[in-house]
Design a protein around this motif. Sequence first.
Motif, short mmCIF file in Angstrom:
data_model
loop_
_atom_site.label_atom_id
_atom_site.label_comp_id
_atom_site.label_asym_id
_atom_site.label_seq_id
_atom_site.Cartn_x
_atom_site.Cartn_y
_atom_site.Cartn_z
N ARG A 11 12.31 2.83 -9.78
CA ARG A 11 11.09 2.05 -9.53
C ARG A 11 11.13 1.40 -8.15
O ARG A 11 10.17 1.45 -7.39
N ARG A 12 12.26 0.79 -7.83
CA ARG A 12 12.39 0.11 -6.53
C ARG A 12 12.29 1.10 -5.37
O ARG A 12 11.60 0.85 -4.38
N ALA A 13 12.95 2.24 -5.50
CA ALA A 13 12.90 3.26 -4.44
C ALA A 13 11.48 3.79 -4.26
O ALA A 13 11.02 3.99 -3.13
N LEU A 14 10.77 4.00 -5.37
CA LEU A 14 9.41 4.50 -5.31
C LEU A 14 8.48 3.50 -4.62
O LEU A 14 7.68 3.87 -3.77
N GLU A 15 8.61 2.22 -4.96
CA GLU A 15 7.80 1.18 -4.33
C GLU A 15 8.08 1.10 -2.83
O GLU A 15 7.16 1.01 -2.01
N ASP A 16 9.37 1.11 -2.47
CA ASP A 16 9.73 1.04 -1.05
C ASP A 16 9.24 2.26 -0.29
O ASP A 16 8.75 2.15 0.84
N LEU A 17 9.36 3.44 -0.90
CA LEU A 17 8.93 4.68 -0.24
C LEU A 17 7.42 4.67 0.00
O LEU A 17 6.97 5.04 1.08
N GLU A 18 6.65 4.22 -0.98
CA GLU A 18 5.20 4.12 -0.80
C GLU A 18 4.87 3.26 0.41
O GLU A 18 4.01 3.61 1.22
N GLU A 19 5.55 2.14 0.52
CA GLU A 19 5.31 1.22 1.63
C GLU A 19 5.74 1.83 2.97
O GLU A 19 5.03 1.71 3.98
N LEU A 20 6.87 2.49 3.00
CA LEU A 20 7.38 3.08 4.24
C LEU A 20 6.51 4.24 4.74
O LEU A 20 6.22 4.35 5.92
N VAL A 21 6.09 5.10 3.82
CA VAL A 21 5.34 6.30 4.20
C VAL A 21 3.84 6.02 4.29
O VAL A 21 3.12 6.64 5.06
N GLY A 22 3.37 5.09 3.48
CA GLY A 22 1.95 4.76 3.48
C GLY A 22 1.10 5.68 2.62
O GLY A 22 -0.09 5.82 2.85
N CYS A 23 1.74 6.32 1.65
CA CYS A 23 1.04 7.23 0.74
C CYS A 23 1.34 6.81 -0.70
O CYS A 23 2.44 6.34 -0.98
N PRO A 24 0.38 7.02 -1.61
CA PRO A 24 0.62 6.64 -3.01
C PRO A 24 1.61 7.57 -3.70
O PRO A 24 1.64 8.78 -3.45
N ALA A 25 2.42 6.99 -4.56
CA ALA A 25 3.42 7.75 -5.30
C ALA A 25 2.78 8.47 -6.47
O ALA A 25 1.88 7.95 -7.12
N GLU A 26 3.23 9.68 -6.73
CA GLU A 26 2.84 10.44 -7.91
C GLU A 26 3.86 10.23 -9.02
O GLU A 26 3.51 10.24 -10.18
N GLY A 27 5.13 10.08 -8.65
CA GLY A 27 6.16 9.85 -9.66
C GLY A 27 7.54 10.25 -9.18
O GLY A 27 7.72 10.75 -8.08
N LEU A 28 8.50 10.00 -10.06
CA LEU A 28 9.89 10.35 -9.78
C LEU A 28 10.18 11.75 -10.27
O LEU A 28 9.70 12.16 -11.33
N VAL A 29 11.00 12.47 -9.51
CA VAL A 29 11.44 13.80 -9.91
C VAL A 29 12.89 13.73 -10.38
O VAL A 29 13.29 14.44 -11.28
N GLY A 30 13.67 12.83 -9.78
CA GLY A 30 15.07 12.69 -10.18
C GLY A 30 15.71 11.44 -9.64
O GLY A 30 15.29 10.91 -8.60
N VAL A 31 16.72 10.97 -10.37
CA VAL A 31 17.54 9.83 -9.95
C VAL A 31 18.97 10.15 -10.33
O VAL A 31 19.24 10.47 -11.49
N GLN A 32 19.86 10.10 -9.37
CA GLN A 32 21.26 10.35 -9.69
C GLN A 32 22.17 9.41 -8.93
O GLN A 32 21.89 9.02 -7.80
N ARG A 33 23.25 9.03 -9.58
CA ARG A 33 24.24 8.16 -8.96
C ARG A 33 25.11 9.00 -8.03
O ARG A 33 25.44 10.13 -8.32
N THR A 34 25.44 8.42 -6.87
CA THR A 34 26.33 9.06 -5.91
C THR A 34 27.50 8.11 -5.64
O THR A 34 27.51 6.98 -6.13
N GLU A 35 28.44 8.54 -4.84
CA GLU A 35 29.58 7.68 -4.50
C GLU A 35 29.13 6.45 -3.70
O GLU A 35 29.71 5.39 -3.81
#
Length: 87
Positions: A11-35
């Motif tokens: 949710r947080r990444a989607l909100e930040d991405l919308e603000e950074l790019v200036g386009c509305p979000a359609e949704g998440l495709v994936g979320v995965q933990r990394t190192e």
Amino acid sequence: MAETSLRAVGRRALEDLEELVGCPAEGLVGVQRTEQGWLVTAELLEVQRVPETTDVLASYEVSVNAAGEVESYHRVGRYLRAQVDQS
């Protein structure tokens, strides 16, 4: 970030991405933990058209650190809403 659940990170990444790019979000495709934190893949509506099937969507990868802050993002592809993935 107090809550580090998949849902909260996405949710947080989607909100930040919308603000950074200036386009509305359609949704998440994936979320995965990394190192280093998390890798989030999201779809944004870049060009809205009529009919809706000709909308241009884009897929973005977002790197989120362990504290929940977006560190980087990049577009990995663009396609029409009606386009079917052939993979």
